[in-house]
Design a protein around this motif. Structure first.
Motif, mmCIF file in Angstrom:
data_model
loop_
_atom_site.group_PDB
_atom_site.id
_atom_site.type_symbol
_atom_site.label_atom_id
_atom_site.label_comp_id
_atom_site.label_asym_id
_atom_site.label_seq_id
_atom_site.Cartn_x
_atom_site.Cartn_y
_atom_site.Cartn_z
ATOM 1 N N TRP A 132 1.151 -1.075 0.039
ATOM 2 C CA TRP A 132 0.294 0.490 -0.241
ATOM 3 C C TRP A 132 0.735 0.818 0.219
ATOM 4 C CZ3 TRP A 132 -4.923 -0.225 -1.734
ATOM 5 C CH2 TRP A 132 -5.994 -0.790 -1.193
ATOM 6 N N GLU A 133 0.805 1.907 -0.959
ATOM 7 C CA GLU A 133 1.380 3.388 -1.192
ATOM 8 C C GLU A 133 0.188 4.748 -0.733
ATOM 9 O OE1 GLU A 133 3.167 3.239 -4.265
ATOM 10 O OE2 GLU A 133 4.743 1.745 -4.561
ATOM 11 N N VAL A 134 0.443 5.445 -0.418
ATOM 12 C CA VAL A 134 -0.485 6.917 0.329
ATOM 13 C C VAL A 134 0.112 7.660 -1.445
ATOM 14 C CG1 VAL A 134 -0.427 8.802 1.441
ATOM 15 C CG2 VAL A 134 0.378 6.463 2.481
ATOM 16 N N VAL A 135 -1.314 8.235 -2.149
ATOM 17 C CA VAL A 135 -1.775 8.437 -2.977
ATOM 18 C C VAL A 135 -1.909 10.295 -2.436
ATOM 19 C CG1 VAL A 135 -3.229 9.602 -4.988
ATOM 20 C CG2 VAL A 135 -2.634 7.279 -4.141
ATOM 21 N N ILE A 136 -2.196 10.769 -1.103
ATOM 22 C CA ILE A 136 -3.043 11.965 -1.142
ATOM 23 C C ILE A 136 -3.747 11.586 0.491
ATOM 24 C CG2 ILE A 136 -4.936 11.848 -2.077
ATOM 25 C CD1 ILE A 136 -2.834 14.519 -1.402
ATOM 26 N N GLU A 137 -3.364 12.878 0.990
ATOM 27 C CA GLU A 137 -3.294 12.941 2.494
ATOM 28 C C GLU A 137 -4.591 13.922 2.651
ATOM 29 O OE1 GLU A 137 -2.682 13.159 7.640
ATOM 30 O OE2 GLU A 137 -0.758 12.992 5.645
ATOM 31 N N LEU A 138 -5.794 14.483 2.630
ATOM 32 C CA LEU A 138 -7.484 14.910 2.684
ATOM 33 C C LEU A 138 -7.146 15.546 3.741
ATOM 34 C CD1 LEU A 138 -9.317 13.188 0.503
ATOM 35 C CD2 LEU A 138 -7.495 15.080 -0.297
ATOM 36 N N GLY A 139 -6.994 17.281 4.023
ATOM 37 C CA GLY A 139 -7.324 17.685 5.144
ATOM 38 C C GLY A 139 -8.269 19.003 4.517
ATOM 39 N N GLU A 140 -9.292 19.026 6.193
ATOM 40 C CA GLU A 140 -10.293 19.862 5.660
ATOM 41 C C GLU A 140 -9.737 21.222 6.245
ATOM 42 O OE1 GLU A 140 -12.654 19.290 4.184
ATOM 43 O OE2 GLU A 140 -13.046 16.881 3.806
ATOM 44 N N GLU A 141 -11.169 22.389 5.795
ATOM 45 C CA GLU A 141 -10.886 23.618 6.168
ATOM 46 C C GLU A 141 -11.923 23.861 7.088
ATOM 47 O OE1 GLU A 141 -13.425 25.932 2.819
ATOM 48 O OE2 GLU A 141 -10.851 25.123 1.409
ATOM 49 N N VAL A 142 -11.508 24.987 8.430
ATOM 50 C CA VAL A 142 -11.843 24.916 9.945
ATOM 51 C C VAL A 142 -13.639 25.648 9.074
ATOM 52 C CG1 VAL A 142 -11.688 26.274 11.828
ATOM 53 C CG2 VAL A 142 -9.652 24.786 10.349
ATOM 54 N N ILE A 143 -13.905 24.571 9.976
ATOM 55 C CA ILE A 143 -15.587 25.870 9.304
ATOM 56 C C ILE A 143 -16.353 25.839 10.615
ATOM 57 C CG2 ILE A 143 -17.784 25.234 8.196
ATOM 58 C CD1 ILE A 143 -16.982 23.440 6.450
ATOM 59 N N GLU A 144 -16.548 26.906 11.085
ATOM 60 C CA GLU A 144 -17.052 28.011 12.242
ATOM 61 C C GLU A 144 -18.322 26.398 12.438
ATOM 62 O OE1 GLU A 144 -19.433 31.577 14.987
ATOM 63 O OE2 GLU A 144 -18.108 31.862 12.447
ATOM 64 N N GLY A 145 -18.826 26.181 13.836
ATOM 65 C CA GLY A 145 -19.666 25.182 14.276
ATOM 66 C C GLY A 145 -19.389 23.702 14.185
ATOM 67 N N ALA A 146 -18.585 23.571 13.152
ATOM 68 C CA ALA A 146 -18.500 22.031 12.659
ATOM 69 C C ALA A 146 -16.830 21.110 13.189
ATOM 70 C CB ALA A 146 -18.121 22.113 11.102
ATOM 71 N N ILE A 147 -17.250 20.288 13.136
ATOM 72 C CA ILE A 147 -15.931 19.435 14.273
ATOM 73 C C ILE A 147 -15.350 18.017 13.059
ATOM 74 C CG2 ILE A 147 -15.610 18.027 15.793
ATOM 75 C CD1 ILE A 147 -17.684 18.396 17.306
ATOM 76 N N VAL A 148 -13.980 18.073 12.246
ATOM 77 C CA VAL A 148 -13.126 17.199 11.979
ATOM 78 C C VAL A 148 -12.937 16.210 12.454
ATOM 79 C CG1 VAL A 148 -11.168 17.012 10.229
ATOM 80 C CG2 VAL A 148 -12.637 19.618 10.478
ATOM 81 N N ASN A 149 -13.541 15.478 12.380
ATOM 82 C CA ASN A 149 -12.932 14.024 12.482
ATOM 83 C C ASN A 149 -12.756 12.837 11.498
ATOM 84 O OD1 ASN A 149 -15.880 13.293 11.456
ATOM 85 N ND2 ASN A 149 -16.729 13.930 13.621
ATOM 86 N N SER A 150 -12.861 11.852 11.750
ATOM 87 C CA SER A 150 -12.859 11.085 10.741
ATOM 88 C C SER A 150 -14.223 10.713 10.819
ATOM 89 C CB SER A 150 -12.357 9.569 11.941
ATOM 90 O OG SER A 150 -10.960 9.489 12.347
ATOM 91 N N PRO A 151 -13.512 10.421 9.251
ATOM 92 C CA PRO A 151 -14.828 10.384 7.468
ATOM 93 C C PRO A 151 -15.734 8.956 8.142
ATOM 94 C CG PRO A 151 -13.090 9.986 6.615
ATOM 95 C CD PRO A 151 -12.441 10.614 7.640
ATOM 96 N N THR A 152 -16.959 9.258 8.100
ATOM 97 C CA THR A 152 -18.071 8.055 8.551
ATOM 98 C C THR A 152 -18.476 7.367 6.936
ATOM 99 O OG1 THR A 152 -19.749 10.035 7.681
ATOM 100 C CG2 THR A 152 -19.765 9.511 10.303
ATOM 101 N N THR A 153 -17.789 8.080 5.969
ATOM 102 C CA THR A 153 -18.127 7.313 4.340
ATOM 103 C C THR A 153 -17.369 7.798 3.806
ATOM 104 O OG1 THR A 153 -19.942 6.557 2.669
ATOM 105 C CG2 THR A 153 -19.959 8.910 3.955
ATOM 106 N N VAL A 154 -16.732 7.007 2.735
ATOM 107 C CA VAL A 154 -15.921 7.608 2.006
ATOM 108 C C VAL A 154 -16.168 6.793 0.448
ATOM 109 C CG1 VAL A 154 -13.408 7.675 0.427
ATOM 110 C CG2 VAL A 154 -13.662 8.347 3.614
ATOM 111 N N ALA A 155 -16.425 7.778 -0.554
ATOM 112 C CA ALA A 155 -16.943 7.025 -1.786
ATOM 113 C C ALA A 155 -16.131 7.627 -3.194
ATOM 114 C CB ALA A 155 -17.911 7.761 -2.118
ATOM 115 N N ILE A 156 -15.490 6.683 -4.153
ATOM 116 C CA ILE A 156 -14.354 7.191 -4.569
ATOM 117 C C ILE A 156 -15.141 7.498 -5.981
ATOM 118 C CG2 ILE A 156 -11.959 6.568 -6.354
ATOM 119 C CD1 ILE A 156 -11.100 5.251 -3.832
ATOM 120 N N SER A 157 -14.929 8.412 -7.133
ATOM 121 C CA SER A 157 -15.898 7.948 -8.441
ATOM 122 C C SER A 157 -15.066 7.328 -9.317
ATOM 123 C CB SER A 157 -15.226 9.633 -8.958
ATOM 124 O OG SER A 157 -14.248 9.548 -9.191
ATOM 125 N N PRO A 158 -16.162 7.337 -10.535
ATOM 126 C CA PRO A 158 -15.737 6.005 -11.418
ATOM 127 C C PRO A 158 -14.502 5.625 -12.143
ATOM 128 C CG PRO A 158 -18.290 6.672 -11.461
ATOM 129 C CD PRO A 158 -16.739 6.978 -10.644
#
Length: 265
Positions: free
Chosen positions: A91-117
């Motif tokens: 397994w090799e890393v392609v990209i590590e995704l961050g998230e922008e800081v949004i007021e009132g939101a919590i950046v945590n582990s995703p509950t679902t991930v989907a890759i386009s076709p």
């Protein structure tokens, strides 16, 4: 054809995800410590690879490049690749995704991930954070906020996405998902078109031709919608909660799992 058991695959450890190849000749199973590739006909393990040391949970697996490459979307917001044509793949890393800081939101582990076709876009769904889409090059395509303080049922709106999947045609660039409150959404992150549907859903499935979307719920109902306009085409009901749904390759049948048994429709 007969629904008779023809054998089984023993991964030994518990698996969090499995996925068939595009051609349908291979099956990948992702466990806690290992990833295994199986030949569907012989049911023999043809490749065994150690999982990343951090042991991420697999939210999605996708075969790419004529089934020569496998993509993994994990709960650590990292996309990894496995080159199946190499003699000793890892397994090799392609990209590590961050998230922008949004007021009132919590950046945590995703509950679902989907890759386009086409493997170029990554959808991330969260609890207490808006859904978002990234490219595998690391560009942030967009984030989707639910407008207003109430959803279509009049209740307090939830941003918790529990399941999502892309339209099987890459040029459609649409992702379908369901929130914790049972509302189904359709979102095009490129042109920012967004719509919602009151379906009371807990499970989603989309046909391989991209024409139909099926939803299942805790009341035992299965509803069939057109993906073009989200109009209800058909619905049925059977006892027990729907735990999973899928279509046959030709979209003439769909199947559900309800506890220890399943139905064929």
């Amino acid at each position: 054809a007969t629904f008779e058991k023809i054998g089984q695959l023993d991964h030994v450890e518990r698996i969090s995800r499995m996925q068939r190849s595009t051609a349908g000749t291979m099956l990948v199973t992702y466990g806690y410590a290992t990833t295994k590739i199986w030949d569907v006909v012989s049911r023999q393990c043809t490749l065994r690879v150690a999982n990343p040391a951090s042991r991420p949970k697999a939210h999605c697996l996708a075969f790419m490049d004529d089934d020569k490459t496998l993509l993994l979307g994990g709960d650590d917001r990292i996309v990894r690749t496995l080159s199946l044509h190499k003699s000793f793949p890892s397994w090799e890393v392609v990209i590590e995704l961050g998230e922008e800081v949004i007021e009132g939101a919590i950046v945590n582990s995703p509950t679902t991930v989907a890759i386009s076709p086409d493997g170029k876009l990554i959808f991330l769904g969260y609890r207490a954070h808006p859904i978002s889409v990234w490219t595998t090059d690391g560009d942030h395509v967009g984030v989707c906020f639910r407008d207003g303080s109430e959803n279509l049922t009049g209740r307090t709106m939830s941003t918790d996405c529990i399941q999502a999947m892309w339209h099987p045609h890459a040029n459609a660039c649409q992702v379908f998902g369901v929130y914790e409150d049972g509302i189904v959404f359709r979102w095009n992150p490129i042109d920012e078109e967004y719509s919602e549907l009151v379906a009371h859903a807990s499970q989603l499935a989309i046909s391989l031709d991209g024409n139909f979307l099926a939803t299942g719920d805790s009341f035992g109902r299965v509803k069939l919608y057109s993906t073009a306009d989200l109009e209800l085409v058909y619905q049925l009901r059977s006892k027990d909660c729907v735990f999973d749904l899928t279509f046959s390759p030709d979209a003439n049948r769909f199947y559900d799992i309800r506890g220890q048994y399943g139905n064929v429709w």
